[in-house]
Design an enzyme around this catalytic site. Structure first.
Site, mmCIF file in Angstrom:
data_model
loop_
_atom_site.group_PDB
_atom_site.id
_atom_site.type_symbol
_atom_site.label_atom_id
_atom_site.label_comp_id
_atom_site.label_asym_id
_atom_site.label_seq_id
_atom_site.Cartn_x
_atom_site.Cartn_y
_atom_site.Cartn_z
ATOM 1 C CB THR A 71 -7.003 20.359 21.044
ATOM 2 O OG1 THR A 71 -6.210 19.310 21.600
ATOM 3 C CG2 THR A 71 -6.185 21.634 20.959
ATOM 4 C CG HIS B 14 -8.203 10.360 19.645
ATOM 5 N ND1 HIS B 14 -6.927 10.098 20.077
ATOM 6 C CD2 HIS B 14 -8.425 11.660 19.899
ATOM 7 C CE1 HIS B 14 -6.402 11.213 20.566
ATOM 8 N NE2 HIS B 14 -7.295 12.172 20.463
ATOM 9 C CB THR C 12 -16.075 20.287 5.039
ATOM 10 O OG1 THR C 12 -16.117 21.333 4.067
ATOM 11 C CG2 THR C 12 -16.786 19.057 4.514
ATOM 12 C CB CYS D 262 1.424 16.718 24.571
ATOM 13 S SG CYS D 262 -0.306 16.317 24.486
HETATM 14 N N1 PLP Z 1 -8.202 16.912 27.082
HETATM 15 C C1 PLP Z 1 -7.742 15.781 27.619
HETATM 16 C C2 PLP Z 1 -8.056 15.462 29.038
HETATM 17 C C3 PLP Z 1 -6.977 14.901 26.858
HETATM 18 O O1 PLP Z 1 -6.518 13.790 27.402
HETATM 19 C C4 PLP Z 1 -6.696 15.236 25.525
HETATM 20 C C5 PLP Z 1 -5.830 14.365 24.701
HETATM 21 O O2 PLP Z 1 -4.711 14.109 25.023
HETATM 22 C C6 PLP Z 1 -7.214 16.422 24.994
HETATM 23 C C7 PLP Z 1 -7.953 17.241 25.806
HETATM 24 C C8 PLP Z 1 -6.977 16.788 23.554
HETATM 25 O O3 PLP Z 1 -7.743 15.893 22.763
HETATM 26 P P1 PLP Z 1 -7.640 15.828 21.181
HETATM 27 O O4 PLP Z 1 -6.510 14.918 20.881
HETATM 28 O O5 PLP Z 1 -8.962 15.237 20.773
HETATM 29 O O6 PLP Z 1 -7.456 17.195 20.679
#
Ligand code: PLP
Length: 362
Positions: A74, A188, A224, A304
Site C-alpha cells: 500500500t 505477507h 525506523t 478489504c
Molecule cells: N497490491 C495488491 C495487488 C495487493 O493484493 C495488496 C494486498 O491486498 C496490496 C497492494 C496492499 O498490500 P499491503 O497489505 O502490503 O499493504
C-alpha cells in the site's frame, strides 16, 4: 470437522513460512536493535536488512541500492503514484492503493475487457497524449489475472512513459517480470510477515519521498526500519510456487465448474494459486459464511471489501454484475485440504441453492 481450518485465502495474507520464522524470530527475540544505531546491537538487524535487500533485488533483477523498504505494498504504491509528476494512468482493476491514489490526483483509469485484460487500443491512444506514469497490476489479487506486462512495457517505453508494476501477488510465487521502471512488492502474501514491502526503481528514475524524518532509506522513506518483516520479505523473494499448486487449483476450479460456477478471467493468463468463481444466483457472502462454519477460510473478493457486501470494482469493470467467491492457495496448501474443501463446497452450495439464495445486486 478438524479444529484447524483449511486456509484458502492466501491472496489476503498467508501463514508465515518456516524458512521465514527461522530468520525472523531471532530478529524479534535477540537482535532487536535499531538498524540506525552506532553500537553493536545494530549490527545483526542491519546485516539482516541488507541481506534482504540483496535477495529482493536478485529476484527483481534490480540494483540493491534502488530499493526502498516501507511498510507494505500500500505504502509503496502510494509512494510511486502520489510522487509521480504529470498525468497518471492506471487500469480499472488496480488495488485500491493505486486506484484511489490515481483518482486523488485526477488521473485516468483505463478500461479492461471481460477477462480483466487492459484494453491496449485505449492504452495506445492515452499514451500518445503523454503521461508521467502508467501503473499496472501485474497479477490481480481478486481474479489472479496477469496482464501482458511485456507488451505494455514496450508500448509505454515507445511513448516515453515510465511503467510501474504492482507485483504484490507475484513475489514468492512466480518469476519477476523482466521489464518495468518501478515495482511494488510485499511479503505477507507468500509466507512473509506483515509490515514490510518495498518500492524498486530503475537507475536514475525520479522518486519523491512522502515521509520526512530520520533520513532512512536514503531519505526516500523516513522511519525506523522493521528488520524481522523485512528479512522475511527477503526470504519470500527466494521462494516460488511449485506446479503442484496449479494442479490443486485446477482440481478445485473443476469442482466449482461442475457445481455450476463460472470462472472469472478464464480466457486470460492467471496466477497458479487463484480460483475466482461466480455461482449465479448465490451471494458469495453466504458461501463464505457457510464455508467458514464448515472450517474452510475463503473470501468474497479482496480482503478489504469482503464482509462489506458491496460490489467488487474489479468485477464490475470486467462487466460482471455478480459477487464472486475467491479461493486462493499457497505454500501451506495440501492435497487433502483441497479434497476436503471440495466436499465442503458441494454441501454449502447445495444448501444455498435449497435456501434459494437470491442473486446479488451490489
Ligand atoms: N497490491 C495488491 C495487488 C495487493 O493484493 C495488496 C494486498 O491486498 C496490496 C497492494 C496492499 O498490500 P499491503 O497489505 O502490503 O499493504
Amino acid at each position: 470437522m478438524s479444529d484447524v481450518p483449511i486456509y484458502l485465502d492466501h491472496n489476503a495474507t498467508s501463514p508465515p513460512h518456516p524458512a521465514v520464522l527461522d530468520v525472523a524470530l531471532p530478529l524479534i527475540q535477540e537482535h532487536w536493535g535499531n538498524t540506525g544505531s552506532a553500537h553493536s546491537l545494530a549490527r545483526a538487524p542491519h546485516a539482516a536488512v541488507e541481506h534482504a535487500r540483496g535477495q529482493l533485488a536478485t529476484w527483481a533483477g534490480a540494483r540493491a541500492k534502488d530499493l526502498v523498504f516501507c511498510s507494505g505494498a500500500t505504502e509503496a504504491n502510494n509512494l510511486v503514484v502520489l510522487g509521480a509528476s504529470g498525468r497518471v494512468l492506471c487500469t480499472a482493476t488496480e488495488h485500491p492503493s493505486v486506484l484511489e491514489a490515481v483518482q486523488l490526483r485526477g488521473g485516468l483509469v483505463l478500461p479492461v475487457d471481460g477477462d480483466g485484460l487492459l484494453d491496449l487500443e485505449c492504452l495506445e491512444e492515452e499514451l500518445s497524449k503523454g503521461a508521467g506514469l502508467l501503473s499496472v497490476l501485474a497479477a490481480n489479487n481478486e481474479t489472479g489475472v496477469r496482464q501482458d506486462t511485456e507488451t505494455i512495457y514496450a508500448m509505454a517505453k515507445a511513448a516515453g512513459v515510465p511503467l510501474h508494476l504492482d507485483c504484490a501477488q507475484l513475489v514468492g510465487r512466480h518469476e519477476a517480470p523482466e521489464n518495468w521502471d518501478y515495482m511494488t512488492v510485499t511479503g505477507h502474501k507468500a509466507g512473509g510477515l506483515k509490515g514490510a514491502g518495498a518500492l524498486l526503481r530503475r537507475q536514475g528514475l525520479a522518486l519523491q519521498a512522502l515521509s520526512y524524518g530520520g533520513g532512512q532509506e536514503r531519505g526516500y522513506r523516513a522511519g525506523t526500519l522493521n528488520p524481522a518483516p523485512i528479512a522475511s520479505l527477503g526470504v519470500v523473494a527466494t521462494l516460488s510456487h511449485s506446479s503442484e499448486i496449479k494442479t490443486l487449483r485446477d482440481q478445485l476450479e473443476a469442482a466449482c465448474v461442475s457445481l455450476g460456477a463460472r470462472v472469472t478471467g478464464a480466457g486470460a493468463p492467471r496466477l497458479w494459486n487463484t480460483c475466482n468463481v461466480v455461482f449465479e444466483g448465490i451471494q458469495s457472502d453466504m458461501l463464505v459464511v457457510g464455508l467458514d462454519l464448515e472450517g474452510v477460510c475463503a473470501s468474497a473478493g479482496s480482503a478489504c471489501s469482503s464482509g462489506a457486501a458491496k460490489a467488487s470494482g474489479v468485477l464490475l469493470s470486467m462487466g460482471i454484475d455478480h459477487s464472486a467467491l475467491r479461493l486462493s492457495l499457497g505454500w501451506s496448501t495440501q492435497a487433502q485440504d483441497i479434497a476436503r474443501a471440495i466436499e465442503v463446497l458441494k454441501v454449502v452450495v447445495a444448501r444455498q441453492r435449497a435456501l434459494g439464495s437470491e442473486s446479488w445486486h451490489g
